[in-house]
Design a protein around this motif. Structure first.
Motif, PDB file in Angstrom:
ATOM      1  N   ALA A 136       0.814  -1.223   0.000  1.00  0.00           N
ATOM      2  CA  ALA A 136       0.000   0.000   0.000  1.00  0.00           C
ATOM      3  C   ALA A 136       0.843   1.268   0.000  1.00  0.00           C
ATOM      4  O   ALA A 136       0.290   2.368   0.009  1.00  0.00           O
ATOM      5  CB  ALA A 136      -0.929   0.002   1.209  1.00  0.00           C
ATOM      6  N   GLY A 158       2.714   4.495   1.065  1.00  0.00           N
ATOM      7  CA  GLY A 158       2.567   5.371   2.228  1.00  0.00           C
ATOM      8  C   GLY A 158       1.249   6.111   2.266  1.00  0.00           C
ATOM      9  O   GLY A 158       1.102   7.080   2.998  1.00  0.00           O
ATOM     10  N   ASP A 159       0.281   5.681   1.479  1.00  0.00           N
ATOM     11  CA  ASP A 159      -0.972   6.419   1.393  1.00  0.00           C
ATOM     12  C   ASP A 159      -2.015   5.801   2.310  1.00  0.00           C
ATOM     13  O   ASP A 159      -2.522   4.707   2.068  1.00  0.00           O
ATOM     14  CB  ASP A 159      -1.467   6.407  -0.059  1.00  0.00           C
ATOM     15  N   PHE A 219      -3.061  11.767   8.053  1.00  0.00           N
ATOM     16  CA  PHE A 219      -3.970  10.762   8.579  1.00  0.00           C
ATOM     17  C   PHE A 219      -3.167   9.600   9.130  1.00  0.00           C
ATOM     18  O   PHE A 219      -2.478   8.906   8.397  1.00  0.00           O
ATOM     19  CB  PHE A 219      -4.925  10.255   7.498  1.00  0.00           C
ATOM     20  N   GLY A 220      -3.252   9.401  10.428  1.00  0.00           N
ATOM     21  CA  GLY A 220      -2.591   8.260  11.033  1.00  0.00           C
ATOM     22  C   GLY A 220      -3.526   7.059  10.992  1.00  0.00           C
ATOM     23  O   GLY A 220      -4.712   7.181  10.670  1.00  0.00           O
ATOM     24  N   LEU A 235      -7.811   2.819   4.296  1.00  0.00           N
ATOM     25  CA  LEU A 235      -9.223   3.101   4.547  1.00  0.00           C
ATOM     26  C   LEU A 235     -10.089   2.299   3.581  1.00  0.00           C
ATOM     27  O   LEU A 235     -11.080   1.680   3.965  1.00  0.00           O
ATOM     28  CB  LEU A 235      -9.487   4.604   4.392  1.00  0.00           C
ATOM     29  N   ASP A 236      -9.690   2.325   2.325  1.00  0.00           N
ATOM     30  CA  ASP A 236     -10.435   1.601   1.301  1.00  0.00           C
ATOM     31  C   ASP A 236     -10.517   0.112   1.639  1.00  0.00           C
ATOM     32  O   ASP A 236     -11.560  -0.514   1.486  1.00  0.00           O
ATOM     33  CB  ASP A 236      -9.732   1.814  -0.049  1.00  0.00           C
ATOM     34  N   LEU A 291       0.762   9.260   5.219  1.00  0.00           N
ATOM     35  CA  LEU A 291       0.770  10.542   4.539  1.00  0.00           C
ATOM     36  C   LEU A 291      -0.516  11.316   4.759  1.00  0.00           C
ATOM     37  O   LEU A 291      -1.520  10.777   5.151  1.00  0.00           O
ATOM     38  CB  LEU A 291       0.924  10.315   3.037  1.00  0.00           C
ATOM     39  N   HIS A 292      -0.460  12.579   4.427  1.00  0.00           N
ATOM     40  CA  HIS A 292      -1.607  13.462   4.397  1.00  0.00           C
ATOM     41  C   HIS A 292      -2.217  13.692   5.773  1.00  0.00           C
ATOM     42  O   HIS A 292      -3.391  14.035   5.893  1.00  0.00           O
ATOM     43  CB  HIS A 292      -2.684  12.921   3.445  1.00  0.00           C
ATOM     44  N   PHE A 301      -5.033   6.454   2.719  1.00  0.00           N
ATOM     45  CA  PHE A 301      -6.352   6.231   2.131  1.00  0.00           C
ATOM     46  C   PHE A 301      -6.465   4.836   1.517  1.00  0.00           C
ATOM     47  O   PHE A 301      -7.567   4.304   1.384  1.00  0.00           O
ATOM     48  CB  PHE A 301      -6.667   7.295   1.083  1.00  0.00           C
ATOM     49  N   ASN A 302      -5.327   4.264   1.124  1.00  0.00           N
ATOM     50  CA  ASN A 302      -5.381   2.890   0.621  1.00  0.00           C
ATOM     51  C   ASN A 302      -5.855   1.933   1.711  1.00  0.00           C
ATOM     52  O   ASN A 302      -6.526   0.947   1.440  1.00  0.00           O
ATOM     53  CB  ASN A 302      -3.991   2.446   0.124  1.00  0.00           C
ATOM     54  N   ILE A 310      -7.684   6.703  10.579  1.00  0.00           N
ATOM     55  CA  ILE A 310      -8.272   5.934   9.487  1.00  0.00           C
ATOM     56  C   ILE A 310      -9.205   4.856  10.054  1.00  0.00           C
ATOM     57  O   ILE A 310     -10.300   4.620   9.543  1.00  0.00           O
ATOM     58  CB  ILE A 310      -7.151   5.292   8.633  1.00  0.00           C
TER      59      ILE A 310
END
Lengths: 434, 156
Positions: B39, B41-42, B93-94, B47-48, B90-91, B44-45, B98
């Motif tokens: 995944a 370092g994102d 969000f830890g 979360l999805d 990243l961004h 959101f991946n 998430i």
């Protein structure tokens, strides 16, 4: 009228990038208004030195977790230019699909998860999960769709492996492409339309601010410039990518560990709004309609509207991907092998639009096919001087608003640019010093 | 289907342990369906994946005050959120954020974290020797956790 204002928005922990907003006004004179970048340099170019041409794109794709595909594409193109590797039309179409996917994925997440909380003044995306659950889920479906594109076209949802210098090591089947096409039509299009409709309800929350600047993007007279083209300045026209150093003119400032850039003015803007301003005529019809719905007319001089330009591009990229997959299905996928026989060794320069703006990679290879020198100019660095100039114009215009409101609008401005440090600005602790 | 996800940036020293373990696992033969995901370092991946209802095993480095290479395995739940806060993405969000967001979106997938204490996460350094030495133990931990999931599914 307020004469003195001192804002120090400082953030240190838990983010990939660090940014501070510093404002100092005394006796009605604005002494300082700037975005400080205090992130330690990472020396990506040094990481590339000595690497073989087959490794380079893989390394650069890890420079940024969000723009990974854009770095990979730009890297592949720079390597191909340096080694004289021709690629097929099929490879170009497949790459354009990947660029579209990564663009709409990043744009939708920024516009809905990072910028929309600003419009609603809720601080983060978490309250939206309760109040706007449907649009959060639509955004996540669009993200998954982009991952599906990566999976089908390049072998993996994240960090593609099959796109290499000269082409692809594995190609999608007709069946896989048909499946993707159905998802784009049945899920992607309605989700994008829904997201645009939601954004359209927030237009009155966008600050009324204008500052005309120079807009720089990739331009291609055959299609909306994302994957490839010349460098376009809204002030002075087109330049071949080989002249990128004449355009970027990077320089060092005391308050930023990232270099700033300027061309015909004190600063310039890159990103979705710059692309929209330079290439809006080449948007797909549905994207033009979305722009109208979002009140976005070119040229637009309000940097806060960058998030809306991103949503317009979401619609464009989905429709363009549908068209590109249809072309591939009509022609049927040819079983091509990557062209990895260098015809020369030397310097290659390439540009691609990544979600945050125009990206340049410049490599020089030796006769062993290893990198001797490399230069990467990323979009966020190119926007920094422009952000400072926006702040200098904005602050006097809003000086009589409450300090919290001024701070909010400044943070919102920085985030509107979708910088890779937007996260840090999102989490800032704000300290006022009277 | 069990999803095994490696988080982290391979350019950033021991932060690359998640993707490195995923690559090692590609050579392991599992007797039940799994999906291996690098995944990056994102966040959101993740979360999805969390809202997709399928159980997850996440591998990442985390500053826990242990010796470099030490492995700590725990279930991600409200009780363990402070552990999850150590895992950075990243961004802004830890992992804990998430997780909470996924819960708000109705996720109920079981999530196991295999956290590895890093020595260094400096750019351009590669995995440290301590972390490289820990890879076989991490693989064994992943396999054992996977078997636990498989066993539970058979029993159910």
């Amino acid at each position: 009228m307020r004469k003195d204002l001192n804002i120090d928005v400082h953030h240190i922990t838990r983010v990939e990038g660090h940014g501070n907003i510093v404002v100092d006004m005394k006796n009605g004179r604005l002494k300082t208004a700037q975005l400080e970048i205090v992130e330690a340099p990472r020396y990506f170019e040094a990481m590339l030195k000595g690497r073989n041409f087959n490794e380079v794109a893989i390394i650069t794709s890890r420079i940024c977790g969000i723009c990974s595909l854009g770095h990979q594409m730009t890297s592949l193109k720079a390597t191909e230019a340096a080694l004289g590797l021709e690629i097929s039309e099929q490879t170009k179409i497949l790459r354009k699909i990947l660029v579209n996917g990564s663009t709409f994925q990043s744009n939708v997440l920024h516009a809905l998860f990072l910028a929309t909380p600003d419009f609603l003044n809720v601080g983060s995306v978490f309250p939206l999960v309760d109040t706007h659950k449907d649009v959060v889920l639509a955004a996540l479906r669009l993200k998954r769709l982009a991952n599906d594109i990566g999976d089908v076209i390049s072998g993996r949802a994240v960090h593609p492996i099959s796109c290499v210098p000269g082409g692809f090591t594995k190609l999608p089947t007709q069946q896989e492409l048909k499946g993707l096409l159905e998802k784009l039509i049945n899920e992607g299009k309605p989700d994008a339309k829904y997201a645009v409709d939601v954004m359209a309800t927030l237009l009155d929350k966008i600050p009324d601010f204008k500052r005309e600047t120079e807009y720089i993007s990739v331009y291609n007279d055959k299609e909306y410039g994302l994957y490839d083209g010349d460098i376009c300045s809204s002030d002075t026209g087109l330049y071949p990518v080989e002249k990128y150093l004449q355009v970027t003119n990077e320089f060092i400032v005391v308050h930023s560990t990232s270099k700033h850039a300027r061309f015909n003015r004190n600063s310039y803007m890159v990103g979705a709004l710059a692309r929209f301003n330079n290439s809006h005529k080449l948007l797909k019809p549905e994207a033009k309609k979305a722009a109208q719905k979002l009140g976005l007319n070119a040229p637009n001089y309000n940097p806060y509207m960058n998030s809306l330009a991103q949503m317009v591009e979401v619609v464009h990229c989905i429709d363009d991907t549908i068209d590109l997959i249809t072309i591939l299905l009509d022609c049927t996928i040819k079983d091509e092998k990557p062209n990895q026989e260098p015809t020369r060794y030397g310097r290659g320069i390439a540009t691609t639009e990544v979600p945050r703006g125009i990206l340049f990679h410049d490599y020089t290879y030796n006769r062993q096919g290893s990198i001797e020198t490399a230069n990467c100019i990323i979009p966020t660095g190119q926007n920094l001087a422009n952000i400072d100039d926006d702040m200098k114009k904005l602050i006097p215009e809003i000086i009589d608003e409450p300090k919290e409101q001024i701070t909010h609008k400044l943070e919102m401005l920085v985030r509107a640019y979708d910088p890779c440090i937007s996260c840090s600005v999102h989490m800032l602790d704000v300290e006022f010093i009277e | 289907m069990l999803k095994i996800i490696g988080l982290g940036n391979i350019l950033r020293g021991d932060d690359g342990i998640g993707p490195a373990v995923i690559e090692e696992l590609r050579t392991v033969k599992f007797t039940f369906p799994i999906e291996l995901i690098d995944a990056g370092g994102d966040a959101f991946n993740i979360l999805d994946q969390m809202i997709s209802k399928q159980p997850l095993i996440l591998i990442d480095c985390a500053r826990m005050g242990e010796k470099p290479g030490e492995i700590v395995t725990f279930k991600l739940d409200q009780v363990n959120l402070k552990w999850a806060e150590q895992i950075v993405s990243l961004h802004g969000f830890g992992l804990s954020e998430i997780y909470q967001m996924a819960q708000h979106l109705g996720a109920d997938a079981e999530c196991t974290i295999i956290a590895v204490e890093p020595k260094s996460i400096e750019f351009n350094t590669g995995l440290s020797q301590e972390i490289r030495m820990s890879i076989p133990r991490i693989i064994q931990t992943v396999i054992q956790e996977s078997k636990n999931y498989a066993q539970k599914n058979i029993n159910n």
